[in-house]
Enzyme design. Structure first.
Site, PDB file in Angstrom:
ATOM      1  N   ARG A  18      69.551  73.269  75.602  1.00  0.00           N
ATOM      2  CA  ARG A  18      68.583  72.796  74.603  1.00  0.00           C
ATOM      3  C   ARG A  18      68.747  73.641  73.354  1.00  0.00           C
ATOM      4  O   ARG A  18      68.724  74.869  73.440  1.00  0.00           O
ATOM      5  CB  ARG A  18      67.175  72.933  75.197  1.00  0.00           C
ATOM      6  CG  ARG A  18      66.047  72.421  74.317  1.00  0.00           C
ATOM      7  CD  ARG A  18      64.718  72.599  75.049  1.00  0.00           C
ATOM      8  NE  ARG A  18      63.609  72.139  74.244  1.00  0.00           N
ATOM      9  CZ  ARG A  18      63.029  72.851  73.293  1.00  0.00           C
ATOM     10  NH1 ARG A  18      63.451  74.066  73.020  1.00  0.00           N
ATOM     11  NH2 ARG A  18      62.025  72.342  72.612  1.00  0.00           N
TER      12      ARG A  18
ATOM     13  N   LYS B  93      65.854  82.258  70.362  1.00  0.00           N
ATOM     14  CA  LYS B  93      64.701  82.934  70.961  1.00  0.00           C
ATOM     15  C   LYS B  93      64.667  84.421  70.639  1.00  0.00           C
ATOM     16  O   LYS B  93      65.670  85.028  70.295  1.00  0.00           O
ATOM     17  CB  LYS B  93      64.645  82.646  72.461  1.00  0.00           C
ATOM     18  CG  LYS B  93      64.146  81.211  72.690  1.00  0.00           C
ATOM     19  CD  LYS B  93      63.823  80.890  74.116  1.00  0.00           C
ATOM     20  CE  LYS B  93      63.260  79.462  74.154  1.00  0.00           C
ATOM     21  NZ  LYS B  93      63.059  78.970  75.507  1.00  0.00           N
TER      22      LYS B  93
HETATM   23  N1  PMM Z   1      61.436  76.415  75.190  1.00  0.00           N
HETATM   24  C1  PMM Z   1      60.671  75.994  74.176  1.00  0.00           C
HETATM   25  C2  PMM Z   1      60.196  74.674  74.144  1.00  0.00           C
HETATM   26  N2  PMM Z   1      60.530  73.795  75.120  1.00  0.00           N
HETATM   27  N3  PMM Z   1      61.686  73.324  77.121  1.00  0.00           N
HETATM   28  C3  PMM Z   1      62.445  73.750  78.141  1.00  0.00           C
HETATM   29  N4  PMM Z   1      62.802  72.898  79.119  1.00  0.00           N
HETATM   30  N5  PMM Z   1      62.888  75.036  78.220  1.00  0.00           N
HETATM   31  C4  PMM Z   1      62.562  75.969  77.287  1.00  0.00           C
HETATM   32  O1  PMM Z   1      62.960  77.133  77.432  1.00  0.00           O
HETATM   33  C5  PMM Z   1      61.767  75.552  76.187  1.00  0.00           C
HETATM   34  C6  PMM Z   1      61.331  74.206  76.135  1.00  0.00           C
HETATM   35  C7  PMM Z   1      60.388  76.993  73.116  1.00  0.00           C
HETATM   36  O2  PMM Z   1      60.120  76.565  71.902  1.00  0.00           O
HETATM   37  P1  PMM Z   1      61.078  75.924  70.744  1.00  0.00           P
HETATM   38  O3  PMM Z   1      60.986  74.450  70.945  1.00  0.00           O
HETATM   39  O4  PMM Z   1      60.389  76.366  69.509  1.00  0.00           O
HETATM   40  O5  PMM Z   1      62.462  76.439  70.920  1.00  0.00           O
END
Ligand code: PMM
Length: 290
Positions: free
Chosen positions: A264, A224
């Site tokens: 994640r 991020k």
């Molecule tokens: N961040 C992204 C996408 N999905 N889901 C959860 N639960 N928490 C997050 O912080 C989160 C997410 C940001 O986008 P990316 O898939 O490109 O990393």
């Protein structure tokens, strides 16, 4: 030292360490992997790679949440997500669906997804909580204030951890009213969503306070922007997303040590190593041979 936060969600694996959720974005425009897995075959192949690296779950998403992203239509999102979920489930992969839309959640669960990961915590689609209650799947409610095109205008807080907790509690109450099973739910403070870099660090520094919500906590820092800012070069240029992996490994280890239920990540192998180190570190000498 870290209390006893809940570390499991009914219906999902309990390996005795933080779960590792691998990111699979079937989008043209995600900030770090946009466009790489838009074709279903490429997406499924990458899902397989994530599992081979040790992912406990593969999180399939068809909408980018990068600041300023255009929302896909429901049809576009379904066309991206459903075939990939179906194909991975057919191979025995545990799949979660990253969506803010009840229709997409429902179709993905019909296709075999076991968890609905709603970055809006049920706020974006008024039908989401009722739908997840009816489907009876596991779910993640994330702290969220606004869609990506305006989320950074909503980064005003008193104490950021207190405010995030209060807003998550409201969403958990709404989930309770909709009849969602508390044993199947987890929360996520939403790193990078309506938060400045400093606010993200404040949330991470105060992460253990989130355990007072009584739900397992998911932390997603992978690649991020706040990591890019921390690692900026001498001219102030942020480190590009593909070179934020080592920092992601560090934040994932620290999150696991602070009691995260799940992390994640785009880089599963390194993150799983980090989680195993954190688990062994927390066990100390008492964990020898474990
Ligand atoms: N961040 C992204 C996408 N999905 N889901 C959860 N639960 N928490 C997050 O912080 C989160 C997410 C940001 O986008 P990316 O898939 O490109 O990393």
């Amino acid at each position: 030292m870290f209390g006893h936060p809940p570390r499991s969600v009914a219906g999902l694996p309990r390996p005795g360490r933080a779960l590792v959720m691998g990111v699979l974005n079937v989008t043209p425009d995600s900030f770090s992997d946009g466009g790489r897995y838009l074709e279903p075959d490429k997406a499924v192949a990458h899902g397989r790679e994530l599992v081979a690296e040790g992912a406990d779950l593969v999180d399939v998403g068809g909408e980018s949440t990068r600041p300023g992203a255009r929302r896909p239509s429901v049809e576009e999102e379904l066309a991206r997500v459903v075939p990939v979920v179906e194909a991975l489930v057919a191979e025995g992969v545990l799949v979660s669906v990253d969506t803010m839309r009840a229709t997409v959640a429902e179709r993905a669960v019909d296709a075999g997804a076991v968890l609905v990961n709603d970055v809006s915590g049920g706020r974006a689609d008024p039908d989401m909580l009722d739908t997840v209650a009816r489907l009876g799947t596991a779910y993640v409610l994330m702290h969220w204030r606004a869609h990506s095109n305006e989320m950074q205008q909503h980064a005003t807080y008193g104490d950021v951890v207190d405010d995030v907790m209060r807003e998550l509690r409201e969403q958990l109450d709404a989930a309770d009213r909709a009849g969602l099973d508390p044993a199947r739910g987890a929360v996520d403070p939403g790193i990078g969503f309506s938060k400045t870099a400093d606010q993200n660090w404040d949330v991470l520094a105060g992460m253990e306070r989130l355990h007072a919500l009584g739900r397992p906590v998911l932390i997603a820092t992978s690649r991020k922007r706040f990591l890019g800012a921390l690692l900026a070069d001498a001219h102030g240029e942020p480190r590009p997303p593909g070179l934020r992996e080592d920092a992601t490994t560090a934040t994932s280890a620290l999150a696991a040590l602070a009691g995260a239920w799940c992390v994640r990540t785009h880089s599963v192998r390194a993150t799983l190593d980090a989680v195993l180190v954190a688990q062994r570190w927390a066990a100390g000498a008492g964990g020898a041979g474990a």
